[in-house]
Motif scaffolding. Structure first.
Motif, PDB file in Angstrom:
ATOM      1  N   MET A   9       0.845  -1.181   0.000  1.00 29.10           N
ATOM      2  CA  MET A   9       0.000   0.000   0.000  1.00 29.10           C
ATOM      3  C   MET A   9       0.889   1.243   0.000  1.00 29.10           C
ATOM      4  O   MET A   9       1.778   1.382   0.818  1.00 29.10           O
ATOM      5  CB  MET A   9      -0.894  -0.011   1.232  1.00 29.10           C
ATOM      6  N   VAL A  10       0.610   2.171  -0.901  1.00 25.49           N
ATOM      7  CA  VAL A  10       1.374   3.404  -1.000  1.00 25.49           C
ATOM      8  C   VAL A  10       0.755   4.431  -0.058  1.00 25.49           C
ATOM      9  O   VAL A  10      -0.458   4.672  -0.089  1.00 25.49           O
ATOM     10  CB  VAL A  10       1.364   3.928  -2.457  1.00 25.49           C
ATOM     11  N   GLU A  11       1.580   5.026   0.800  1.00 16.22           N
ATOM     12  CA  GLU A  11       1.094   6.064   1.696  1.00 16.22           C
ATOM     13  C   GLU A  11       0.982   7.361   0.916  1.00 16.22           C
ATOM     14  O   GLU A  11       1.844   7.693   0.113  1.00 16.22           O
ATOM     15  CB  GLU A  11       2.054   6.244   2.860  1.00 16.22           C
ATOM     16  N   SER A  12      -0.063   8.115   1.157  1.00 17.56           N
ATOM     17  CA  SER A  12      -0.192   9.412   0.497  1.00 17.56           C
ATOM     18  C   SER A  12      -0.315  10.497   1.566  1.00 17.56           C
ATOM     19  O   SER A  12      -0.920  10.285   2.617  1.00 17.56           O
ATOM     20  CB  SER A  12      -1.402   9.427  -0.434  1.00 17.56           C
ATOM     21  N   TYR A  13       0.287  11.625   1.258  1.00 18.83           N
ATOM     22  CA  TYR A  13       0.297  12.757   2.179  1.00 18.83           C
ATOM     23  C   TYR A  13      -0.190  13.999   1.459  1.00 18.83           C
ATOM     24  O   TYR A  13      -0.072  14.116   0.238  1.00 18.83           O
ATOM     25  CB  TYR A  13       1.708  12.979   2.734  1.00 18.83           C
ATOM     26  N   ASP A  14      -0.727  14.911   2.241  1.00 19.11           N
ATOM     27  CA  ASP A  14      -1.209  16.175   1.694  1.00 19.11           C
ATOM     28  C   ASP A  14      -0.056  17.162   1.581  1.00 19.11           C
ATOM     29  O   ASP A  14       1.000  16.980   2.196  1.00 19.11           O
ATOM     30  CB  ASP A  14      -2.303  16.743   2.614  1.00 19.11           C
ATOM     31  N   PHE A  15      -0.282  18.223   0.809  1.00 23.28           N
ATOM     32  CA  PHE A  15       0.698  19.285   0.648  1.00 23.28           C
ATOM     33  C   PHE A  15       0.330  20.460   1.548  1.00 23.28           C
ATOM     34  O   PHE A  15      -0.849  20.838   1.628  1.00 23.28           O
ATOM     35  CB  PHE A  15       0.769  19.751  -0.807  1.00 23.28           C
ATOM     36  N   VAL A  16       1.324  21.042   2.194  1.00 27.21           N
ATOM     37  CA  VAL A  16       1.101  22.180   3.091  1.00 27.21           C
ATOM     38  C   VAL A  16       0.416  23.325   2.347  1.00 27.21           C
ATOM     39  O   VAL A  16      -0.450  23.997   2.896  1.00 27.21           O
ATOM     40  CB  VAL A  16       2.439  22.634   3.726  1.00 27.21           C
ATOM     41  N   LYS A  17       0.764  23.522   1.083  1.00 30.73           N
ATOM     42  CA  LYS A  17       0.190  24.625   0.307  1.00 30.73           C
ATOM     43  C   LYS A  17      -1.327  24.471   0.110  1.00 30.73           C
ATOM     44  O   LYS A  17      -2.018  25.434  -0.196  1.00 30.73           O
ATOM     45  CB  LYS A  17       0.887  24.749  -1.047  1.00 30.73           C
ATOM     46  N   ASP A  18      -1.866  23.276   0.304  1.00 30.43           N
ATOM     47  CA  ASP A  18      -3.294  23.020   0.102  1.00 30.43           C
ATOM     48  C   ASP A  18      -4.132  23.157   1.372  1.00 30.43           C
ATOM     49  O   ASP A  18      -5.357  22.998   1.314  1.00 30.43           O
ATOM     50  CB  ASP A  18      -3.492  21.615  -0.474  1.00 30.43           C
ATOM     51  N   VAL A  19      -3.529  23.437   2.504  1.00 34.12           N
ATOM     52  CA  VAL A  19      -4.253  23.448   3.786  1.00 34.12           C
ATOM     53  C   VAL A  19      -5.394  24.464   3.779  1.00 34.12           C
ATOM     54  O   VAL A  19      -5.247  25.594   3.324  1.00 34.12           O
ATOM     55  CB  VAL A  19      -3.289  23.747   4.955  1.00 34.12           C
ATOM     56  N   ASN A  20      -6.520  24.020   4.308  1.00 31.24           N
ATOM     57  CA  ASN A  20      -7.680  24.896   4.528  1.00 31.24           C
ATOM     58  C   ASN A  20      -8.524  24.270   5.636  1.00 31.24           C
ATOM     59  O   ASN A  20      -8.257  23.163   6.075  1.00 31.24           O
ATOM     60  CB  ASN A  20      -8.485  25.082   3.234  1.00 31.24           C
ATOM     61  N   ALA A  21      -9.524  24.997   6.086  1.00 34.60           N
ATOM     62  CA  ALA A  21     -10.342  24.517   7.207  1.00 34.60           C
ATOM     63  C   ALA A  21     -11.517  23.660   6.751  1.00 34.60           C
ATOM     64  O   ALA A  21     -12.276  23.163   7.573  1.00 34.60           O
ATOM     65  CB  ALA A  21     -10.852  25.707   8.010  1.00 34.60           C
ATOM     66  N   LYS A  22     -11.679  23.450   5.456  1.00 38.68           N
ATOM     67  CA  LYS A  22     -12.831  22.700   4.951  1.00 38.68           C
ATOM     68  C   LYS A  22     -12.651  21.197   5.082  1.00 38.68           C
ATOM     69  O   LYS A  22     -13.612  20.460   5.216  1.00 38.68           O
ATOM     70  CB  LYS A  22     -13.081  23.068   3.490  1.00 38.68           C
ATOM     71  N   LYS A  23     -11.414  20.744   5.018  1.00 35.60           N
ATOM     72  CA  LYS A  23     -11.140  19.313   5.088  1.00 35.60           C
ATOM     73  C   LYS A  23     -10.779  18.927   6.518  1.00 35.60           C
ATOM     74  O   LYS A  23     -10.154  19.690   7.238  1.00 35.60           O
ATOM     75  CB  LYS A  23      -9.972  18.994   4.140  1.00 35.60           C
ATOM     76  N   LEU A  24     -11.166  17.733   6.928  1.00 36.29           N
ATOM     77  CA  LEU A  24     -10.888  17.300   8.301  1.00 36.29           C
ATOM     78  C   LEU A  24      -9.758  16.276   8.388  1.00 36.29           C
ATOM     79  O   LEU A  24      -9.070  16.209   9.397  1.00 36.29           O
ATOM     80  CB  LEU A  24     -12.149  16.699   8.929  1.00 36.29           C
ATOM     81  N   ALA A  25      -9.544  15.485   7.378  1.00 33.89           N
ATOM     82  CA  ALA A  25      -8.585  14.375   7.456  1.00 33.89           C
ATOM     83  C   ALA A  25      -7.291  14.708   6.717  1.00 33.89           C
ATOM     84  O   ALA A  25      -7.055  14.234   5.616  1.00 33.89           O
ATOM     85  CB  ALA A  25      -9.211  13.113   6.896  1.00 33.89           C
ATOM     86  N   TRP A  26      -6.462  15.520   7.327  1.00 32.17           N
ATOM     87  CA  TRP A  26      -5.177  15.878   6.739  1.00 32.17           C
ATOM     88  C   TRP A  26      -4.103  14.920   7.243  1.00 32.17           C
ATOM     89  O   TRP A  26      -4.159  14.441   8.373  1.00 32.17           O
ATOM     90  CB  TRP A  26      -4.773  17.296   7.150  1.00 32.17           C
ATOM     91  N   SER A  27      -3.099  14.693   6.408  1.00 34.30           N
ATOM     92  CA  SER A  27      -1.960  13.869   6.795  1.00 34.30           C
ATOM     93  C   SER A  27      -0.717  14.450   6.129  1.00 34.30           C
ATOM     94  O   SER A  27      -0.693  14.630   4.910  1.00 34.30           O
ATOM     95  CB  SER A  27      -2.178  12.423   6.347  1.00 34.30           C
ATOM     96  N   PHE A  28       0.294  14.773   6.930  1.00 32.10           N
ATOM     97  CA  PHE A  28       1.509  15.393   6.401  1.00 32.10           C
ATOM     98  C   PHE A  28       2.747  14.603   6.787  1.00 32.10           C
ATOM     99  O   PHE A  28       2.780  13.931   7.812  1.00 32.10           O
ATOM    100  CB  PHE A  28       1.690  16.813   6.967  1.00 32.10           C
ATOM    101  N   LYS A  29       3.763  14.763   5.968  1.00 33.69           N
ATOM    102  CA  LYS A  29       5.109  14.322   6.310  1.00 33.69           C
ATOM    103  C   LYS A  29       5.919  15.618   6.340  1.00 33.69           C
ATOM    104  O   LYS A  29       6.001  16.324   5.326  1.00 33.69           O
ATOM    105  CB  LYS A  29       5.651  13.348   5.273  1.00 33.69           C
ATOM    106  N   VAL A  30       6.492  15.941   7.511  1.00 30.13           N
ATOM    107  CA  VAL A  30       7.135  17.248   7.681  1.00 30.13           C
ATOM    108  C   VAL A  30       8.464  17.141   8.429  1.00 30.13           C
ATOM    109  O   VAL A  30       8.671  16.216   9.214  1.00 30.13           O
ATOM    110  CB  VAL A  30       6.226  18.220   8.469  1.00 30.13           C
ATOM    111  N   HIS A  31       9.332  18.102   8.157  1.00 28.28           N
ATOM    112  CA  HIS A  31      10.514  18.316   8.988  1.00 28.28           C
ATOM    113  C   HIS A  31      10.140  19.386  10.008  1.00 28.28           C
ATOM    114  O   HIS A  31       9.539  20.402   9.650  1.00 28.28           O
ATOM    115  CB  HIS A  31      11.681  18.868   8.157  1.00 28.28           C
TER     116      HIS A  31
END
Length: 172
Positions: free
Chosen positions: A1-23
């Protein structure tokens, strides 16, 4: 299974299930205004700001470390309300909740680029000082002025030390 992550540039308050990989680039504690030895929150910054509220400080203190990579999910996206306290670009803060999940990433998948440099000419030629984002600057301190006593707009006594920087790129 390939893990998928969101992009910081796409963040908004409309979505509830965000997932990031960050330093995590910077991490600091904000003291309680009534007891300076007690933290009110833990703040983190890089490309986006994250905040751990007082109720969760004990759980997360010392777990997240600067210059390490993590996956983070199950948090609340909140719009920044105070532009004076803006320490990262963008308008959103990732706020930890009791459901927040953070996992340390051992095999780094993208390079750490922690610094946002500005040159001295960029600072001198800036159109406005409204932008309160933190930035990085390299220069050599070649002088200083005497300490000046000041009173803030809230009536608090403080001091200011002005330093003279030499631009190492444009040494005459």
């Amino acid at each position: 299974m390939v893990e998928s992550y969101d992009f910081v540039k796409d963040v908004n308050a409309k979505k509830l299930a965000w997932s990031f990989k960050v330093h995590i680039v910077r991490i600091w504690e904000i003291p309680n205004k009534f007891n300076l030895k007690e933290p009110n929150s833990i703040e983190m910054g890089g490309r986006i700001q994250a905040s751990i509220p007082k109720s969760l400080v004990k759980k997360w203190r010392g777990v997240i470390i600067e210059f390490q990579m993590y996956t983070i999910s199950n948090f609340i996206v909140i719009k920044k309300t105070n532009p004076i306290k803006r320490v990262t670009p963008g308008t959103w803060v990732l706020t930890f909740s009791h459901r927040t999940r953070v996992d340390h990433v051992v095999n780094l998948s993208f390079p750490l680029q922690p610094f946002r440099f500005k040159t001295i000419p960029q600072l001198i030629n800036a159109e406005s000082s409204v932008d309160n984002d933190l930035f990085d600057l390299i220069g050599e301190i070649v002088g200083k002025e005497d300490l000046k006593d000041l009173i803030t707009n809230k009536g608090k006594e403080t001091r200011r030390l002005a330093v003279v920087l030499q631009d190492l790129e444009y040494v005459h």
